[in-house]
Design a protein around this motif. Structure first.
Motif, mmCIF file in Angstrom:
data_model
loop_
_atom_site.group_PDB
_atom_site.id
_atom_site.type_symbol
_atom_site.label_atom_id
_atom_site.label_comp_id
_atom_site.label_asym_id
_atom_site.label_seq_id
_atom_site.Cartn_x
_atom_site.Cartn_y
_atom_site.Cartn_z
ATOM 1 N N SER A 130 0.835 -1.203 0.000
ATOM 2 C CA SER A 130 0.000 0.000 0.000
ATOM 3 C C SER A 130 0.861 1.242 0.000
ATOM 4 O O SER A 130 0.556 2.223 -0.681
ATOM 5 N N SER A 131 1.941 1.201 0.792
ATOM 6 C CA SER A 131 2.737 2.423 0.889
ATOM 7 C C SER A 131 3.486 2.659 -0.421
ATOM 8 O O SER A 131 3.693 3.807 -0.805
ATOM 9 N N LEU A 132 3.845 1.609 -1.136
ATOM 10 C CA LEU A 132 4.423 1.801 -2.479
ATOM 11 C C LEU A 132 3.416 2.495 -3.384
ATOM 12 O O LEU A 132 3.738 3.459 -4.082
ATOM 13 N N GLU A 133 2.170 1.986 -3.341
ATOM 14 C CA GLU A 133 1.122 2.595 -4.177
ATOM 15 C C GLU A 133 0.966 4.066 -3.856
ATOM 16 O O GLU A 133 0.861 4.902 -4.761
ATOM 17 N N MET A 134 0.954 4.390 -2.559
ATOM 18 C CA MET A 134 0.759 5.789 -2.178
ATOM 19 C C MET A 134 1.983 6.643 -2.494
ATOM 20 O O MET A 134 1.892 7.856 -2.548
ATOM 21 N N ALA A 136 3.307 6.464 -5.250
ATOM 22 C CA ALA A 136 3.220 6.516 -6.709
ATOM 23 C C ALA A 136 4.209 5.570 -7.376
ATOM 24 O O ALA A 136 4.705 5.826 -8.462
ATOM 25 N N GLN B 57 -7.032 4.411 -3.642
ATOM 26 C CA GLN B 57 -6.825 2.962 -3.514
ATOM 27 C C GLN B 57 -8.166 2.238 -3.474
ATOM 28 O O GLN B 57 -8.241 1.057 -3.749
ATOM 29 N N TYR B 81 -1.387 7.577 -10.618
ATOM 30 C CA TYR B 81 -0.024 7.496 -10.091
ATOM 31 C C TYR B 81 0.671 8.845 -10.183
ATOM 32 O O TYR B 81 1.461 9.202 -9.317
ATOM 33 N N ARG B 84 -0.618 10.885 -7.285
ATOM 34 C CA ARG B 84 -0.138 10.432 -5.976
ATOM 35 C C ARG B 84 1.243 10.985 -5.637
ATOM 36 O O ARG B 84 1.657 10.951 -4.487
ATOM 37 N N PHE B 91 1.538 5.541 7.317
ATOM 38 C CA PHE B 91 0.728 4.398 7.721
ATOM 39 C C PHE B 91 0.859 4.145 9.212
ATOM 40 O O PHE B 91 1.865 4.497 9.832
ATOM 41 N N HIS B 113 11.597 8.611 -8.165
ATOM 42 C CA HIS B 113 10.894 9.639 -8.932
ATOM 43 C C HIS B 113 11.774 10.757 -9.467
ATOM 44 O O HIS B 113 11.293 11.616 -10.184
#
Lengths: 259, 269
Positions: A130-134, A136, B57, B81, B84, B91, B113
């Protein structure tokens, strides 16, 4: 009673096809797209080490013993018909065509497939995916895809090693221990084994098995319930499902190739 | 009252269910730009779900979520993406990558990035780690950190790319008072010095009210109350009063719904 039976059949059918669809989508999103070699190649090499190199030992030891057992059993039968000269073809054909691809795939599912599932499952449970997804960063491209390719390349190579060592094991028992003439052993092998029909088709099998094992392992990890019980279930599922699929597809492929 | 045009995020009439359970029922919220917004509510009301909806998500069943005027649920995978990159999320578990050192964890988003040279990345990472007080822990692995340190390291990673928005998922849960104070100070500082819009999801009421500019109280799939921390403290609505002041019994009963106590005891004999 029959109504609930139909109901549960329907429910299972729907959940099976939903899972299949999700697995296909996962594969599609991880493999299709512009590759980023500079970022992903180092991860691929790392995974090649974890899934491939670290499985070499179990593959070599198992290959050697299976070849030796095959040599011994084959000799005991063949000697009754004074046909021990056929031990070379017996060992090499059965290993190249069947035992090599299948047993290597089963061992690979147990050794590397289960590890892949557990790793991905734990990454999911600790919110790393999930943290990878967030951040980006697409986990399918960053985590799933290099692992898939690494496994896909490793298994055929491991199968090749397994077959070589297996034939050598058969030779050790037949020639060095039980006294078959070495020349006879190798000439028979050379005459019986055909490059395309035996070696290439065996490798084709192992390429398909590599695809199956990696896909099943990665999907089970990616879709598992993010709990301790969920990960353990997914790991078991990986070994059971991929082993059954490998055995099933082996029959289909054998029927197609050697009919 | 906050005007819609000041909002970075506008949640408009969102309904979201999981299975048969409705988590949000026609909920609207506005997250003001450059402020700290707290989303409070009892456990299990789907506060984390709200953050996942904002991050794209999860997709709502109906309604819309606008990030700076862009509808998040209708974005394509690649556009999502791209969006984001402007947001970040801390988390609950920290979610540090276990195979990398603290330094590499913080450097991760920069390496993914940007095309910055390694020396510049090193400088940036050390700056971020200095902000959260963990420069000395750069070479440690996540397994060697305490819970509070892990959360601070994760915070350094969350701000590595200087996002517009940070979403904090229960940042204070399970922390000792000192760590709590440190985290509150960091959240406040990042907001005031960098102007980062912050959404803090929590049920540590008094701590969060001390730093928030605007508060939403959600429960049972609805927004029960909203306002400044002072307005919420003085709210008379029995549900709000009970939650904000942490009373054991009230509108939300102490007992899980059950039949007659006497009847239950009788059945034992």
């Amino acid at each position: 009673m029959p109504l609930s039976l139909i109901q549960s059949l329907g429910r299972r059918g729907v959940s099976f096809f939903t899972a299949l669809g999700r697995a296909l989508l996962m594969l599609l999103h991880s493999l299709v797209g512009k590759p980023n070699f500079r970022r992903h190649f180092p991860i691929f090499v790392e995974q090649l080490y974890a899934t491939g190199v670290q499985s070499v030992m179990i593959i070599i030891v198992s290959g050697l013993f299976i070849g030796m057992v095959l040599g011994l059993q084959g000799y005991n039968v063949l000697v009754q018909f004074k046909a021990e000269a056929s031990l070379g073809p017996l060992v090499s054909l059965s290993i190249l065509r069947e035992l090599g691809p299948v047993v290597a795939a089963l061992l690979f599912a147990g050794r590397a497939g289960s590890a892949l599932t557990a790793e991905i499952g734990l990454m999911k449970a600790t919110e790393q995916l999930s943290s990878l997804e967030m951040m980006a960063v697409d986990p399918l491209r960053r985590v799933i895809s290099p692992r898939f390719w690494a496994g896909f390349v490793s298994l055929p190579l491991l199968t090749f090693m397994f077959s070589l060592v297996g034939i050598f094991g058969g030779k050790m028992v037949g020639v060095d221990w039980l006294g078959i003439d070495e020349g006879t052993f190798w000439t028979g092998t050379q005459a019986a084994v055909e490059f395309y029909q035996d070696i290439v088709q065996g490798m084709v099998k192992s390429v398909l098995f590599a695809f199956i094992v990696c896909w099943v392992a990665l999907f089970n990890g990616y879709s598992c319930l993010p709990t301790a019980a969920g990960i353990s279930r997914a790991t078991t599922d990986t070994v059971v499902h991929s082993s059954l699929l490998v055995l099933g597809f082996d029959f289909v492929l054998t029927a197609l190739m050697f009919n | 009252m906050i005007q819609p045009q000041d909002s970075l995020i506008r949640i408009e009439n969102v309904t979201f269910s999981r299975g048969f359970r409705k988590i949000y029922d026609n909920v609207s919220m506005h997250i003001p730009r450059g402020r700290i917004t707290a989303v409070l509510g009892p456990s299990g009301t789907g506060k984390t779900t709200l953050l996942r909806l904002i991050g794209g998500q999860l997709k709502p069943d109906s309604g819309d979520i606008l990030y700076d005027g862009i509808s998040v649920p209708s974005l394509s995978r690649s556009k999502l993406y791209e969006l984001r990159r402007k947001m970040s999320m801390l988390f609950q578990s920290g979610a540090l990558f276990t195979g990398m050192s603290v330094f590499d964890n913080v450097a991760f988003p920069l390496r993914e990035h940007t095309e910055l040279p390694e020396e510049l990345i090193r400088t940036l990472v050390l700056m971020k780690l200095e902000t959260v007080g963990l420069r000395g822990a750069a070479s440690l692995m996540p397994s060697e950190l305490s819970g509070g340190m892990a959360r601070r390291a994760a915070l350094a990673r969350a701000v590595a790319l200087d996002p517009e928005l940070i979403m904090y998922d229960e940042p204070l849960t399970g922390q000792d008072p000192i760590t709590m104070a440190v985290l509150l100070k960091l959240i406040k500082e990042l907001n005031t010095t960098l102007g980062i819009t912050s959404v803090v999801v929590s049920h540590d009421v008094s701590e969060v009210l001390s730093i928030a500019d605007w508060v939403y109280l959600v429960s049972g799939g609805r927004v029960l109350a909203q306002g400044t921390p002072d307005q919420l403290r003085e709210e008379k609505h029995p549900d709000v009063h009970q939650f904000v002041h942490g009373l054991p019994d009230g509108a939300v009963p102490f007992h899980y719904p059950a039949g007659s106590y006497l009847e239950d005891l009788r059945q034992c004999h």
